[in-house]
Structure formats: C-alpha cells, structure tokens
Design an enzyme around this catalytic site. Sequence first.
Site, PDB file in Angstrom:
ATOM      1  CB  THR A   1       6.767   2.854  -4.287  1.00 31.42           C
ATOM      2  OG1 THR A   1       6.018   3.257  -5.429  1.00 31.42           O
ATOM      3  CG2 THR A   1       8.159   3.448  -4.339  1.00 31.42           C
TER       4      THR A   1
ATOM      5  CG  ASP B   1      -1.818  -1.205   1.263  1.00 34.39           C
ATOM      6  OD1 ASP B   1      -2.394  -1.512   0.199  1.00 34.39           O
ATOM      7  OD2 ASP B   1      -1.925  -1.849   2.318  1.00 34.39           O
ATOM      8  CG  HIS B   2       5.330   3.099   0.411  1.00 32.21           C
ATOM      9  ND1 HIS B   2       5.154   3.908   1.511  1.00 32.21           N
ATOM     10  CD2 HIS B   2       6.363   3.628  -0.273  1.00 32.21           C
ATOM     11  CE1 HIS B   2       6.054   4.864   1.500  1.00 32.21           C
ATOM     12  NE2 HIS B   2       6.796   4.732   0.422  1.00 32.21           N
ATOM     13  CG  LEU B   3       4.845   6.295  -2.441  1.00 35.91           C
ATOM     14  CD1 LEU B   3       5.878   6.460  -3.528  1.00 35.91           C
ATOM     15  CD2 LEU B   3       4.548   7.643  -1.804  1.00 35.91           C
TER      16      LEU B   3
END
Lengths: 178, 130
Positions: free
Chosen positions: A40, A33-35
């Site tokens: 990412t 769920d990063h960015l």
Amino acid sequence: MRWFWIDRFTEFTSGQRATAVKTVSLSEEHVHDHLCGTSTMPNSLIIEGMAQTAGLLAGEHYGFQESVILAKVAKVRFHERATPGETLTYRAVLTTIDESGARAEVTSHLGERLQAEMEVLFAHADIDGEGAGGGLFDERDFATTLRALRMYEVGQTPEGEPIKMPRHLAVAEGSAVA
Amino acid sequence: MATREEIFEKVQAALVDALAVDDDEVTPEATLVGDLGAESIDFLDIVFRLEKGFDISIPRGELFPEDILTSADYVVDGKINEAGLALLKERMPFADLSTFEKNPEVQEFATQLTVQDMCNFVESKLSDAA
C-alpha cells in the site's frame, strides 16, 4: 534520492488551483512491505504529495522568492488504500494566500473515487532573503525539478496566458535571455 | 451586522476546526493557549478562518502583535515595559489586558488571550467595516 512525491502537473492555474498525478509502483521500496505485505502507498507520503501539489502552487504565486513551509495539516481523511498500478490524482485549491502564508484544500482521487481529502496550511518565510528554500536548495536543481514536473508546460495565469519561470531560476538554469 | 451570539458561534466554529477541540470547550472564558492548546502556527490558521468566515481583512500582527512582543524597545528582561503596555492597549482595545499588566512577562501574553477577546476583536472589525 530526491523527495519527489508527485510525478507531474497536469493542470496549473497560478495562484488558484493545480492538479498533479502520482502513479504508485511496486518498484518503489516503501510500498514493498507497507501494511504487512499488502503493498500500500503509505498515507503519510500521500499527504506529502498533496502538500507538494499545494506548496508549489503557493510558492509559484510569489515567484519562488519565499520559502513555503508546510506548517500544519489542519484536517486529513482517507477513504481507501492506494495500491501498485493505480494513479493518484491530487487537486489543490488555494483558499487563502498572502505574504504571511497560504491555506489550501486538497483532494486525492483514484479515477472518480475520492481517496483522501486534506486541509493544509503553509507559512511563508524569506529566510535571510535568499528566496525559495532560504539557500537550502540549489536554484539550478530547483529549476530542473520544476521542468521535470512540467509546471511551465501546463501552467497558465488565471487569464489563460502561459506562466514563465521567474528570472532568478531561469538564470540559474542557464535559460534566461539577456 | 451580526449579533454577538452569531459572532460567538462563528468564532467557536473556527476554533473547533483550527484547534480540533469540542464545541463545549470553546467557552467565552477559555484561553486559546492555556485551555484550548493553540500553538503559534494556529494563530495564522485562526486568522485565515476568521477572514473567510466573516469576510473581513485582518492585517498580520493586529490580532497577535508579535512585533511588539519581540521588540527590544518594548521588552526588557523578558517583560513588556510601560511604553510597550501602552502600545498593546492601543493596538488591542478588544483584549482585557488587566491580568497581564500585573505580571507582563512576554511568555505569559499568549496564554491569556481568551475566546471572548477574539469575539470582541471580530466585533470591532465588523463595526469598522460597517
């Protein structure tokens, strides 16, 4: 879970330079769920991987007798994102090392492309004279980690001789020859 | 040997890099801790940069005498005693300690070291090496 942010060393010259790789995988939870769903590799963890590459290089120089503490990220610059399926190559060069600490310049590449660059400072501390981690790490675990990272498969001295695991770690690992 | 202007320019560059400050903030009168925001670990960074920039060797404790500042022989009730002050002057001829002497509290020591003190230190090291 262990705090490993490099997969293995591919080149290691004691006291001078090291190269390590880190393959980014979608199976890693922190990537999910990063960015905002763009998957990412977090830059903070890339910093950690670059620091582990340089920190282990600094620690090996003194036979892992001292704790190597990440003291300061003096400068860091990111040029692009790293996404699942890509392999980051971290290259660390020790610019200074002595009993008080070490300074290193580290780059991260995606193939031929410069992905990030960093200057990092480590402080050396012999916490209660207990060697690497000041007793915080189990030496057998630490030795196993160094094997997993292939440090002693690729590591060599500046003269090209193979480096050996320090005796205190080899004893903990059970591989020391009497 | 480098001129005083050249020494200042290199010291200034080292401090700009180590402390992430602007050129114009690094004046001779600026204090490292008070004005430029240096923290203890920055001194190691600064020492490494000065060694590289000037090709000199700086034994640990020479620029920042932690051993004196933490010794029970020289620190009484948080202040440096006369023997400690004498030793500081001997070890740090490059630093102007006149203000510190008036109120020699240990915690005030680092706040008074200036950029000019740093330049004087480098000049003395270069002079010793010549």
